[in-house]
Design a protein around this motif. Structure first.
Motif, PDB file in Angstrom:
ATOM      1  N   ASP A  69       0.804  -1.218   0.000  1.00  0.00           N
ATOM      2  CA  ASP A  69       0.000   0.000   0.000  1.00  0.00           C
ATOM      3  C   ASP A  69       0.837   1.268   0.000  1.00  0.00           C
ATOM      4  OD1 ASP A  69       0.881  -0.233   2.614  1.00  0.00           O
ATOM      5  OD2 ASP A  69      -1.095   0.097   3.508  1.00  0.00           O
ATOM      6  N   HIS A  70       1.971   1.271   0.702  1.00  0.00           N
ATOM      7  CA  HIS A  70       2.800   2.473   0.758  1.00  0.00           C
ATOM      8  C   HIS A  70       3.369   2.822  -0.614  1.00  0.00           C
ATOM      9  CE1 HIS A  70       5.131  -1.072   1.903  1.00  0.00           C
ATOM     10  NE2 HIS A  70       6.175  -0.488   1.337  1.00  0.00           N
ATOM     11  N   TRP A  71       3.654   1.811  -1.420  1.00  0.00           N
ATOM     12  CA  TRP A  71       4.133   2.061  -2.782  1.00  0.00           C
ATOM     13  C   TRP A  71       3.004   2.621  -3.649  1.00  0.00           C
ATOM     14  CZ3 TRP A  71       9.017   2.479  -3.881  1.00  0.00           C
ATOM     15  CH2 TRP A  71       9.954   1.796  -3.101  1.00  0.00           C
ATOM     16  N   ILE A  72       1.794   2.129  -3.432  1.00  0.00           N
ATOM     17  CA  ILE A  72       0.640   2.628  -4.190  1.00  0.00           C
ATOM     18  C   ILE A  72       0.375   4.084  -3.823  1.00  0.00           C
ATOM     19  CG2 ILE A  72      -1.861   2.393  -4.522  1.00  0.00           C
ATOM     20  CD1 ILE A  72      -1.411  -0.678  -4.078  1.00  0.00           C
ATOM     21  N   ILE A  73       0.413   4.385  -2.523  1.00  0.00           N
ATOM     22  CA  ILE A  73       0.200   5.762  -2.063  1.00  0.00           C
ATOM     23  C   ILE A  73       1.269   6.675  -2.645  1.00  0.00           C
ATOM     24  CG2 ILE A  73       0.225   7.271  -0.032  1.00  0.00           C
ATOM     25  CD1 ILE A  73      -0.912   4.798   1.528  1.00  0.00           C
ATOM     26  N   PHE A  74       2.518   6.248  -2.546  1.00  0.00           N
ATOM     27  CA  PHE A  74       3.632   7.035  -3.081  1.00  0.00           C
ATOM     28  C   PHE A  74       3.460   7.275  -4.574  1.00  0.00           C
ATOM     29  CE2 PHE A  74       7.856   6.895  -5.158  1.00  0.00           C
ATOM     30  CZ  PHE A  74       8.364   8.092  -4.685  1.00  0.00           C
ATOM     31  N   THR A  75       3.082   6.229  -5.300  1.00  0.00           N
ATOM     32  CA  THR A  75       2.916   6.348  -6.749  1.00  0.00           C
ATOM     33  C   THR A  75       1.749   7.277  -7.098  1.00  0.00           C
ATOM     34  OG1 THR A  75       3.802   4.119  -7.053  1.00  0.00           O
ATOM     35  CG2 THR A  75       2.533   5.048  -8.882  1.00  0.00           C
ATOM     36  N   LEU A  76       0.606   7.090  -6.434  1.00  0.00           N
ATOM     37  CA  LEU A  76      -0.552   7.939  -6.736  1.00  0.00           C
ATOM     38  C   LEU A  76      -0.285   9.408  -6.394  1.00  0.00           C
ATOM     39  CD1 LEU A  76      -3.570   5.746  -5.566  1.00  0.00           C
ATOM     40  CD2 LEU A  76      -3.080   6.503  -7.894  1.00  0.00           C
ATOM     41  N   LEU A  77       0.217   9.672  -5.182  1.00  0.00           N
ATOM     42  CA  LEU A  77       0.482  11.053  -4.803  1.00  0.00           C
ATOM     43  C   LEU A  77       1.586  11.666  -5.665  1.00  0.00           C
ATOM     44  CD1 LEU A  77       0.229  10.948  -0.905  1.00  0.00           C
ATOM     45  CD2 LEU A  77      -1.434  11.829  -2.531  1.00  0.00           C
ATOM     46  N   GLY A  78       2.608  10.884  -5.962  1.00  0.00           N
ATOM     47  CA  GLY A  78       3.677  11.366  -6.828  1.00  0.00           C
ATOM     48  C   GLY A  78       3.164  11.691  -8.220  1.00  0.00           C
ATOM     49  N   TYR A  79       2.364  10.783  -8.762  1.00  0.00           N
ATOM     50  CA  TYR A  79       1.801  11.017 -10.099  1.00  0.00           C
ATOM     51  C   TYR A  79       0.926  12.267 -10.115  1.00  0.00           C
ATOM     52  CZ  TYR A  79      -1.178  10.580 -14.166  1.00  0.00           C
ATOM     53  OH  TYR A  79      -1.867  10.837 -15.320  1.00  0.00           O
ATOM     54  N   ILE A 175       4.244  14.584   0.623  1.00  0.00           N
ATOM     55  CA  ILE A 175       3.445  13.734   1.508  1.00  0.00           C
ATOM     56  C   ILE A 175       3.593  12.272   1.100  1.00  0.00           C
ATOM     57  CG2 ILE A 175       1.089  13.113   2.203  1.00  0.00           C
ATOM     58  CD1 ILE A 175       0.440  16.127   2.102  1.00  0.00           C
ATOM     59  N   GLY A 176       3.529  11.983  -0.192  1.00  0.00           N
ATOM     60  CA  GLY A 176       3.712  10.611  -0.675  1.00  0.00           C
ATOM     61  C   GLY A 176       5.073  10.056  -0.307  1.00  0.00           C
ATOM     62  N   THR A 177       6.112  10.867  -0.445  1.00  0.00           N
ATOM     63  CA  THR A 177       7.470  10.444  -0.098  1.00  0.00           C
ATOM     64  C   THR A 177       7.584  10.166   1.396  1.00  0.00           C
ATOM     65  OG1 THR A 177       8.350  11.760  -1.929  1.00  0.00           O
ATOM     66  CG2 THR A 177       9.907  11.105  -0.210  1.00  0.00           C
ATOM     67  N   LYS A 178       6.997  11.027   2.221  1.00  0.00           N
ATOM     68  CA  LYS A 178       7.038  10.827   3.669  1.00  0.00           C
ATOM     69  C   LYS A 178       6.360   9.514   4.055  1.00  0.00           C
ATOM     70  CE  LYS A 178       5.389  12.675   8.041  1.00  0.00           C
ATOM     71  NZ  LYS A 178       4.571  11.543   8.437  1.00  0.00           N
ATOM     72  N   ILE A 179       5.192   9.232   3.484  1.00  0.00           N
ATOM     73  CA  ILE A 179       4.479   7.986   3.794  1.00  0.00           C
ATOM     74  C   ILE A 179       5.303   6.779   3.386  1.00  0.00           C
ATOM     75  CG2 ILE A 179       2.458   6.584   3.169  1.00  0.00           C
ATOM     76  CD1 ILE A 179       0.871   9.259   3.109  1.00  0.00           C
ATOM     77  N   LEU A 180       5.919   6.831   2.206  1.00  0.00           N
ATOM     78  CA  LEU A 180       6.771   5.723   1.751  1.00  0.00           C
ATOM     79  C   LEU A 180       7.941   5.516   2.706  1.00  0.00           C
ATOM     80  CD1 LEU A 180       7.572   3.614  -0.420  1.00  0.00           C
ATOM     81  CD2 LEU A 180       8.888   5.440  -1.510  1.00  0.00           C
ATOM     82  N   HIS A 183       6.827   3.890   6.013  1.00  0.00           N
ATOM     83  CA  HIS A 183       6.503   2.463   5.900  1.00  0.00           C
ATOM     84  C   HIS A 183       7.734   1.611   5.657  1.00  0.00           C
ATOM     85  CE1 HIS A 183       2.093   2.206   6.052  1.00  0.00           C
ATOM     86  NE2 HIS A 183       2.137   3.463   5.658  1.00  0.00           N
ATOM     87  N   LEU A 184       8.765   2.202   5.061  1.00  0.00           N
ATOM     88  CA  LEU A 184      10.012   1.470   4.852  1.00  0.00           C
ATOM     89  C   LEU A 184      10.906   1.524   6.084  1.00  0.00           C
ATOM     90  CD1 LEU A 184      10.899   2.536   1.183  1.00  0.00           C
ATOM     91  CD2 LEU A 184       9.933   0.360   1.964  1.00  0.00           C
ATOM     92  N   GLY A 185      10.490   2.288   7.101  1.00  0.00           N
ATOM     93  CA  GLY A 185      11.247   2.377   8.354  1.00  0.00           C
ATOM     94  C   GLY A 185      12.424   3.322   8.284  1.00  0.00           C
ATOM     95  N   ILE A 186      12.498   4.162   7.280  1.00  0.00           N
ATOM     96  CA  ILE A 186      13.611   5.092   7.136  1.00  0.00           C
ATOM     97  C   ILE A 186      13.424   6.312   8.040  1.00  0.00           C
ATOM     98  CG2 ILE A 186      14.800   6.628   5.500  1.00  0.00           C
ATOM     99  CD1 ILE A 186      14.177   4.485   3.345  1.00  0.00           C
ATOM    100  N   ILE A 187      12.167   6.742   8.198  1.00  0.00           N
ATOM    101  CA  ILE A 187      11.889   7.842   9.144  1.00  0.00           C
ATOM    102  C   ILE A 187      10.789   7.412  10.091  1.00  0.00           C
ATOM    103  CG2 ILE A 187      12.661   9.725   7.699  1.00  0.00           C
ATOM    104  CD1 ILE A 187       9.745  10.328   7.029  1.00  0.00           C
TER     105      ILE A 187
END
Length: 187
Positions: A69-79, A175-180, A183-187
């Motif tokens: 889901d985090h990749w989908i959110i990132f992709t949709l918001l990024g797009y 926002i999309g980048t932050k969510i990604l 979820h990846l545990g980077i922040i």
């Protein structure tokens, strides 16, 4: 997603409606003053309804694709964000934006500026967010920002020239980048 992030998301989504409000303000004649409130109201109403529709669709898919889901959110918001930025640079300056300003056009403008809110609704289904509350915030902020755009339209049309959509696009990408990254545990 925090309340602050929802407000930022709402501001980002409202930038299309703001830009259209600024552009359409000079088209509202003296006998059509009611349109100065009706157009922002329609923008807010559509921006409020579309995330709910998107959420209903996304909720059906949430269990199936929760791992990604985090990749989908990132992709949709990024797009959506990149598309807003690209459209700001590709508008035809020769278009006569004042050809029509009837109810049909106002409804079409409200629909067109709220399509990205539909995609946002899909992403909200993957997050622990009260969609009714978030949609209400999105609608209210869109109404307010569009109303400001209408009343400042004459002055802002010359000053901004597409910058509102660029700012909105940048907010959505961030926002999309932050969510990604969360979820990846980077922040």
């Amino acid at each position: 997603m925090s309340g602050f992030e929802i407000v930022l998301l709402a501001v980002g989504l409202a930038m299309d409606a703001f830009a259209v409000s600024v552009a359409k303000a000079p088209c509202i004649g003296p006998k059509e003053q009611y349109k100065k409130v009706v157009l922002p109201f329609l923008f807010g109403l559509f921006q409020m309804g579309m995330p709910i529709i998107g959420w209903l669709v996304g909720a059906q898919l949430a269990d199936i694709i929760s791992e990604y889901d985090h990749w989908i959110i990132f992709t949709l918001l990024g797009y959506l964000g990149i598309n807003m930025i690209r459209e700001a640079y590709h508008k035809d300056a020769d278009d006569d934006i004042c050809l029509f300003m009837d109810w049909k056009e106002m409804l079409m403008l409200a629909l067109a500026t709220s399509i990205d809110a539909l995609a946002i609704g899909i992403t909200l289904a993957f997050l622990s967010v009260n969609v009714l509350w978030a949609s209400g915030i999105i609608g209210i902020i869109t109404f307010g920002i569009s109303l400001v755009g209408i009343y400042l339209g004459h002055q802002l049309a010359k000053l901004l020239r597409g910058r509102a959509e660029i700012i909105g696009g940048i907010v959505l990408v961030l926002i999309g980048t932050k969510i990604l990254l969360q979820h990846l545990g980077i922040i």
